[in-house]
Design an enzyme around this catalytic site. Structure first.
Site, mmCIF file in Angstrom:
data_model
loop_
_atom_site.group_PDB
_atom_site.id
_atom_site.type_symbol
_atom_site.label_atom_id
_atom_site.label_comp_id
_atom_site.label_asym_id
_atom_site.label_seq_id
_atom_site.Cartn_x
_atom_site.Cartn_y
_atom_site.Cartn_z
ATOM 1 N N ASN A 27 15.662 65.276 59.880
ATOM 2 C CA ASN A 27 15.888 63.935 59.347
ATOM 3 C C ASN A 27 15.254 62.881 60.242
ATOM 4 O OD1 ASN A 27 17.294 64.506 57.033
ATOM 5 N ND2 ASN A 27 19.308 64.266 57.951
ATOM 6 N N HIS A 28 14.811 61.808 59.655
ATOM 7 C CA HIS A 28 14.319 60.671 60.426
ATOM 8 C C HIS A 28 15.532 59.847 60.859
ATOM 9 C CE1 HIS A 28 9.928 60.927 59.533
ATOM 10 N NE2 HIS A 28 10.415 61.771 58.634
ATOM 11 N N PRO A 29 15.567 59.427 62.111
ATOM 12 C CA PRO A 29 16.721 58.657 62.593
ATOM 13 C C PRO A 29 16.778 57.282 61.925
ATOM 14 C CG PRO A 29 14.976 58.687 64.236
ATOM 15 C CD PRO A 29 14.549 59.609 63.133
#
Length: 161
Positions: A27-29
């Site tokens: 996941n992208h933060p």
């Protein structure tokens, strides 16, 4: 990638071609101004961001139960649990947990129906045919494939000896 989460897949699960199972580390933060995944590019960027990345609250393990069928090109999002005997329709996007013996489809995947009554689901999970010895499964494969929950209960290994 990064993170302690695991992918757990049960016995006799069928995964169609093109299925994507995303893990939380991918996941992208979204906790700060940027969603850029600096950590994954190594070197100084990884060194500078690993503590931040690991401190981000993430979903837990992704768990796919026993005897699950996941159709072609389905996508399973991070931290999802798919119960025993469930069916995920082709090209579905699973964004929330799927109960045992539920059939889900769509984007986002929604429950279309349940394969059995609550009583039969409890019986099937108690019978847990996927834990039987291989020779017993082999001997009774036709019933496992086409019988009823009660048929399987009647064949439980204690009565197969």
């Amino acid at each position: 990638l990064y993170g302690p989460q695991k992918l757990r897949i049960g016995r006799f699960t069928t995964i169609g071609p093109g299925v994507t199972i995303l893990m939380p580390g991918g996941n992208h933060p979204m906790v700060g101004p940027s969603t850029y995944p600096f950590t994954m590019f190594g070197g100084d960027w990884t060194n500078a961001t690993m503590d931040t990345f690991l401190s981000i609250d993430q979903q837990g393990d992704t768990v796919i139960g026993h005897d699950v069928w996941i159709g072609r090109d389905a996508t399973i999002l991070p931290g999802i649990t798919i119960g025993d005997g469930a069916v995920v329709g082709a090209r579905s996007v699973v964004t929330r947990d799927v109960g045992p013996y539920q059939v889900v489809a769509g984007n986002p995947a929604r429950v279309i129906r349940t394969r059995y009554s609550d009583e039969d689901i409890a019986l099937l999970r108690a019978v847990a045919w996927w834990d039987w010895p291989v020779d017993v499964i082999t001997r009774h494969a036709a019933t496992i494939m086409g019988g009823t929950p009660q048929d399987l209960a009647d064949l439980a290994p204690e009565s197969c000896e």
